[in-house]
Structures are given as C-alpha cells and as structure tokens.
Design an enzyme around this catalytic site. Sequence first.
Site, PDB file in Angstrom:
ATOM      1  N   GLY A  67       1.173  16.998 -20.773  1.00 46.40           N
ATOM      2  CA  GLY A  67       1.714  16.963 -22.068  1.00 46.40           C
ATOM      3  C   GLY A  67       1.205  16.066 -23.499  1.00 46.40           C
ATOM      4  N   GLY A 120       1.994  18.811 -17.417  1.00 44.42           N
ATOM      5  CA  GLY A 120       2.427  19.982 -17.600  1.00 44.42           C
ATOM      6  C   GLY A 120       1.127  21.018 -17.842  1.00 44.42           C
ATOM      7  CD  GLU A 143       5.561  13.905 -14.045  1.00 44.63           C
ATOM      8  OE1 GLU A 143       4.784  15.021 -15.396  1.00 44.63           O
ATOM      9  OE2 GLU A 143       5.142  13.450 -13.686  1.00 44.63           O
ATOM     10  CG  ASP A 151       8.175  17.318 -17.313  1.00 48.21           C
ATOM     11  OD1 ASP A 151       7.477  16.678 -16.655  1.00 48.21           O
ATOM     12  OD2 ASP A 151       8.718  17.868 -18.095  1.00 48.21           O
TER      13      ASP A 151
END
Length: 368
Positions: A67, A120, A143, A151
């Site tokens: 992301g 992402g 992350e 996520d």
Amino acid sequence: MDQDSPVLFSRRGAMALATLNLPKALNALNLEMIKLLDRQLQEWAEDDSVACVWIEGSGEKGFCAGGDVVSLYKASSAYGEAPQTDYTTEFFSREYRLDYRIHTYPKPVVVWGGGIVMGGGIGIMAGASHRIVTERTRMAMPEVTIGLFPDVGGSWFLNRMPGRLGLFLGLSGAQFNGSDALFAGLADRLIADNERLATLDVLADLPFTREAAENHRLVSDCLKGQELRQDRQPASNLRAHYDQIQALTDFSTLPEVCDSITGYDGDDEWLQKAAKTLAGGSPLTPWVVWEQLRRGRHQSLAEVFRMELSLAVNLCASGHFREGVRALLIDKDRSPQWQPASLKDIEWREVERCFATPWPGEHPLADL
C-alpha cells in the site's frame, strides 16, 4: 484508456484485463487505484460478455509492493498527536472491500504475481481464484518493520498455512519465493516469468461459456498445462525449514516464541535475517499478530476484515506506524525509536485497545 491512469483496463475477447500502472512506485496501491479497480471489477461482474478477469502489474520489477504507506504516514499521528482517522478509515475500508470482492468474485480471477508481491499486493492476490507466481516472485508481509500488522486478510490466510508458518511469517516479515507460496497455500501455479504473454494468449483463446463453473475449469486446466517443470522451480525455504520453524515457534506464550526466533544462532542466512527483522521491528506488532491470529482462527472472512479495519485505524493512530515509516521511508535512518522500546514493556491493555472499534456508530464494513 488514458495510459497515464494508475490502473489500465482492456479486453481480450471474453477476458478482461486490469494492469496496476505505477511501475516507478512498484505499483504500490493508492486510494485512487483501489477505487478504480474496485469499480471496474463491479462492472465486469455484471457484464455477461466478461468470462474471466486477469490482473497484473506494469514494469519489470513486480506486481505490487504493498500500500501507499507514505500517504498513510501523512495522515497518521505522531506520538501524542491526534490522528486523521477519516483518511485512514477510507483507505483501509476501500482496500479491504476490494480484497473481499476478489475473494468472493463470481467469475475466475487470475493474478500474475511475478517479481515483488508484498503487503497490499498479497491482499489482491490471496483472494483470486487462480494465483500465479514465477521463479522471480518475492513475497513478504513485512509490516513488523513499520509498526503495522499483516492485514489485507492476513488473519485469514496466515491461519490457513501449514503448521505455524503463518505465525512465523507474520512475526518475522521473512521473504519467501514462488515455491514457498505454493507450499504455504498462497499460490496455485508456478509459471516461467517469460511466459506471461504466452499464458495470457492461451487463456484469451479459451472457449469460454456463460457458466462460471465451466470457466473456472477451463482456466484451471489451461494453467496446469503452462506450469514450470518441478525440477526448474526454485527451492522452497518454507518447505526446507518447516520442522525448524515448528520448533522455533513451539511455545505457549508470545515472549517465548519471539525469544526463540530472535535467539537463533545457527548459520542459515534466511533464518538469521528473519531473526534480525523481528528483533528490530515494532514491539507492538508481535502482540497484535499473536492476538489477531488467535481471534481470527474461527472468524468468517467478513469478520476478519472488520477486525483488521479496526486494527489498521488504531495502529495508524498509535504512533508506532508513523515512527516505523519515518525510519524506513522518510528519514531513511533505519533506526526507529519505538515507544515502548521492547516487547516486555508493552502493556496488554495497549494491545486490547488496538482491537477496539474506533467508530461510535455502525462499523464501516458492517454490510460485508
């Protein structure tokens, strides 16, 4: 189609193509890209002339590096400051809606995951019905290095990996290749990187029908015929280290697991790097990973994304994310000053706050 658009759309007969088009940024997902792709997928789902969707990234380096964390950094809070939760809520809720749509899409979705596929990018790839990796694929959920958490459905797909591979990858951010992705259940076929156009040509020429189940079969059989021979596929670190990873994570508490991984003193470079990444990462992220996997184990896919949205917004507001991105991508000093500084200094109530719903009214993903 505007060739400067961050996502390009085209057609090859009954096959619809979407190309992430920010190669200089390794096709990192920004809010505009997420909106464009989600809207187009909705249209294609309702278009009877579309039988199959192909998603790829432009450029030679990879599919999608994750992301757009820099924009999230600008909207997140420093320690003690008020966060801009409107932007983070919109970004993550739209991203997770896109991921959920791909997981539940009524037509075959083929993702070409060559080169770098992280964060992402894995979120888009994980839900596709046909996930292709190559001998150049490099994947990770890193992350922990930026104070976020794995996520984009990580609570779902990490929990479904063999043994405790998901826990290990979530804690350590270790990189893995295409063969690893096959072993871990994150990919379906490994095809030679230079066969992308040939594979696309073969798929576009399939005798697609109006029956989704038949089209799924056609795509599956086609891709099976394109797969790289086993003896030409890269060796799998996850397969080779499976028993060792099981031993390193075979403890009942998170501090024991983290001490075991970071205390690795062997000569294997891959495990050494995993240990170093965990040791230098956010001390809050491992607690979140431990708890998200525990809670997500028996949740539905929709419940997973609702939980992760709360986590994402709360962690961006915690300051850990901002400090991690500052050190890695803004100042680039690679010396994050985490507060608190160590795993043992994290209070459990701080972890619980990460899972609390931050919205006074209805959850933004309540309708999933």
